[in-house]
Scaffold this active site. Structure first.
Site, PDB file in Angstrom:
ATOM      1  N   GLU A   1      -6.836   1.774  -7.005  1.00 14.06           N
ATOM      2  CA  GLU A   1      -5.973   0.663  -7.408  1.00 14.06           C
ATOM      3  C   GLU A   1      -6.378  -0.621  -6.698  1.00 14.06           C
ATOM      4  O   GLU A   1      -6.371  -1.702  -7.286  1.00 14.06           O
ATOM      5  CB  GLU A   1      -4.509   0.974  -7.086  1.00 14.06           C
ATOM      6  CG  GLU A   1      -3.942   2.127  -7.865  1.00 14.06           C
ATOM      7  CD  GLU A   1      -2.527   2.441  -7.415  1.00 14.06           C
ATOM      8  OE1 GLU A   1      -1.600   2.065  -8.146  1.00 14.06           O
ATOM      9  OE2 GLU A   1      -2.364   3.024  -6.319  1.00 14.06           O
TER      10      GLU A   1
ATOM     11  N   LYS B   1       5.094  -2.657 -12.720  1.00 12.50           N
ATOM     12  CA  LYS B   1       3.738  -2.107 -12.753  1.00 12.50           C
ATOM     13  C   LYS B   1       3.667  -1.280 -14.037  1.00 12.50           C
ATOM     14  O   LYS B   1       4.126  -0.139 -14.076  1.00 12.50           O
ATOM     15  CB  LYS B   1       3.499  -1.244 -11.510  1.00 12.50           C
ATOM     16  CG  LYS B   1       2.092  -0.789 -11.321  1.00 12.50           C
ATOM     17  CD  LYS B   1       1.954  -0.103  -9.967  1.00 12.50           C
ATOM     18  CE  LYS B   1       0.502   0.165  -9.637  1.00 12.50           C
ATOM     19  NZ  LYS B   1       0.369   0.690  -8.259  1.00 12.50           N
TER      20      LYS B   1
END
Length: 120
Positions: free
Chosen positions: A21, A99
């Site tokens: 990420e 997200k």
């Protein structure tokens, strides 16, 4: 209390617990509600009497795109504290960080963190 709402601001950031990420990044959506008196700018029609939301957007963009956080909770907290620190006319605010595609094996529309903070 009056409020200015900024919805659906999209940014590309490198936040997350997993190394992938932090390397690949992802899209994040941020909403803020700024609670402040808007009677004066309503009467004067002057940008100097209110919060310039283009400037708020730029501040949030610098945070989301310029720093790395492991948790979106920490990202939301940093946004809230910096906006309150920068704009003293804001009495309280709500920050939502979405997200949309977290790297988990669950099918859903994403995860959202929402926090509300007031000036001490």
């Amino acid at each position: 209390m009056d409020k200015i709402t900024m919805s659906g601001m999209q940014f590309y950031g490198y936040h997350g617990v997993f190394a992938e990420e932090n390397k690949l990044g992802a899209r994040y959506v941020v909403d803020v509600e700024l609670h402040l008196p808007l009677d004066r700018p309503g009467r004067t029609d002057s940008i100097e009497d209110t919060v310039n939301y283009a400037e708020v957007h730029e501040l949030i963009k610098r945070i989301v795109e310029g720093k790395t956080f492991r948790l979106i909770e920490a990202l939301a907290e940093h946004i809230a504290s910096e906006v309150l620190r920068t704009y003293t006319s804001i009495n309280a605010l709500t920050v939502r960080v979405v997200k949309p595609h977290p790297p988990v094996a669950i099918h859903f529309d994403g995860v959202t963190v929402e926090i509300h903070r007031k000036r001490a």
